[in-house]
Design a protein around this motif. Sequence first.
Motif, short mmCIF file in Angstrom:
data_model
loop_
_atom_site.label_atom_id
_atom_site.label_comp_id
_atom_site.label_asym_id
_atom_site.label_seq_id
_atom_site.Cartn_x
_atom_site.Cartn_y
_atom_site.Cartn_z
N ILE A 78 -52.02 -21.40 54.82
CA ILE A 78 -51.07 -22.35 55.42
C ILE A 78 -50.80 -23.49 54.45
CG2 ILE A 78 -50.76 -24.05 57.25
CD1 ILE A 78 -52.37 -22.17 59.08
N LEU A 79 -51.85 -24.04 53.85
CA LEU A 79 -51.69 -25.18 52.94
C LEU A 79 -50.91 -24.79 51.69
CD1 LEU A 79 -55.21 -26.86 53.18
CD2 LEU A 79 -53.04 -27.68 54.13
N VAL A 80 -51.18 -23.61 51.15
CA VAL A 80 -50.45 -23.18 49.94
C VAL A 80 -48.97 -23.02 50.23
CG1 VAL A 80 -50.14 -21.24 48.35
CG2 VAL A 80 -52.43 -22.12 48.79
N ILE A 81 -48.64 -22.34 51.32
CA ILE A 81 -47.22 -22.12 51.63
C ILE A 81 -46.54 -23.44 51.95
CG2 ILE A 81 -45.64 -21.00 53.26
CD1 ILE A 81 -47.64 -18.69 53.44
N TYR A 82 -47.22 -24.31 52.70
CA TYR A 82 -46.61 -25.60 53.02
C TYR A 82 -46.45 -26.47 51.76
CZ TYR A 82 -45.71 -30.12 55.08
OH TYR A 82 -45.14 -31.32 55.39
N THR A 83 -47.37 -26.34 50.82
CA THR A 83 -47.24 -27.09 49.57
C THR A 83 -45.97 -26.71 48.83
OG1 THR A 83 -49.64 -27.29 49.36
CG2 THR A 83 -48.36 -27.57 47.35
N PHE A 84 -45.63 -25.43 48.85
CA PHE A 84 -44.38 -25.01 48.21
C PHE A 84 -43.16 -25.56 48.94
CE2 PHE A 84 -47.02 -22.15 45.85
CZ PHE A 84 -46.34 -21.95 44.67
N CYS A 85 -43.26 -25.70 50.27
CA CYS A 85 -42.16 -26.32 51.02
C CYS A 85 -42.00 -27.79 50.63
CB CYS A 85 -42.40 -26.18 52.52
SG CYS A 85 -42.33 -24.50 53.12
N ILE A 86 -43.12 -28.50 50.49
CA ILE A 86 -43.07 -29.91 50.09
C ILE A 86 -42.55 -30.03 48.66
CG2 ILE A 86 -44.56 -31.85 49.44
CD1 ILE A 86 -44.04 -31.88 52.32
N ALA A 87 -43.00 -29.14 47.78
CA ALA A 87 -42.55 -29.20 46.38
C ALA A 87 -41.06 -28.95 46.26
CB ALA A 87 -43.33 -28.18 45.55
N ALA A 88 -40.47 -28.28 47.23
CA ALA A 88 -39.03 -28.00 47.18
C ALA A 88 -38.19 -29.21 47.55
CB ALA A 88 -38.69 -26.84 48.12
N VAL A 89 -38.80 -30.25 48.13
CA VAL A 89 -38.02 -31.42 48.59
C VAL A 89 -37.26 -32.08 47.44
CG1 VAL A 89 -38.19 -33.75 49.55
CG2 VAL A 89 -39.40 -31.85 50.64
N PRO A 90 -37.91 -32.51 46.35
CA PRO A 90 -37.13 -33.16 45.29
C PRO A 90 -36.23 -32.19 44.52
CG PRO A 90 -39.42 -32.94 44.61
CD PRO A 90 -39.35 -32.50 46.03
N VAL A 91 -36.59 -30.90 44.53
CA VAL A 91 -35.81 -29.93 43.76
C VAL A 91 -34.53 -29.53 44.48
CG1 VAL A 91 -35.86 -27.62 42.72
CG2 VAL A 91 -37.92 -29.04 42.69
N MET A 92 -34.61 -29.38 45.80
CA MET A 92 -33.46 -28.87 46.55
C MET A 92 -32.91 -29.85 47.58
SD MET A 92 -34.28 -24.85 47.14
CE MET A 92 -35.95 -25.07 47.71
N ALA A 93 -33.32 -31.11 47.51
CA ALA A 93 -32.84 -32.07 48.50
C ALA A 93 -31.33 -32.26 48.42
CB ALA A 93 -33.55 -33.41 48.31
N ASN A 94 -30.75 -32.05 47.24
CA ASN A 94 -29.29 -32.23 47.11
C ASN A 94 -28.53 -31.00 47.58
OD1 ASN A 94 -30.20 -30.64 45.02
ND2 ASN A 94 -28.69 -31.38 43.56
#
Length: 201
Positions: A78-94
């Motif tokens: 759960i933590l690994v998959i959620y970490t990838f979701c969090i890491a996507a915030v600055p990359v795909m926020a636009n």
Amino acid sequence: SLPLAVMLPWAALFVGLWVVRIVLAQAFRRTLRRDGITDWQVWRLRWNILTIASAGAWGLSGWLFYTRGLGIQQTGLILVIYTFCIAAVPVMANQPRMFLAYVAICFGPLVARIATGGEEHSLRLAGMLVIIVTLTTVLARNYRQALQRVIELKLRADGLLEELRIEKQAAEAARYEAEVANRAKTQFFTAASHDLRQPLH
């Protein structure tokens, strides 16, 4: 225990996606150095397709592996998959729709697997994860808005600097013209004074 017949194909898919992404990134850098980039949309589409494929790999891992591990392993997944979701915030926020698709594909299968687990706490845990992911999408929206404000301020500052540069050039040109006029006036009076003194002498 996790059978190799399940683990190895997923690992091959994951590694293959990373190899393709590395090759694409290198091709992008070469094209950027050689020609500059004119077809941004094409490159972004390629990158987005690989991003969705990567999200699919993580979503597949949640569906395949969650029920095969112990409590600590499930928590780690759960933590690994959620970490990838969090890491996507600055990359795909636009790209808000792209971000939502990434999170849904990446995290959705895990939540579905947990919700259908049949244990007493399964639905509660799935509901908590939905709330966490929802808050993450709000975080992404706030990040995007803050980024847009920063970009707008930067563009406004650049515009003001350009106006200041133009005004400075205009002021320097006016000062130069005033100096030229002042020298011409001085030369005129000097010549006139000389011409007036000649008859008197």
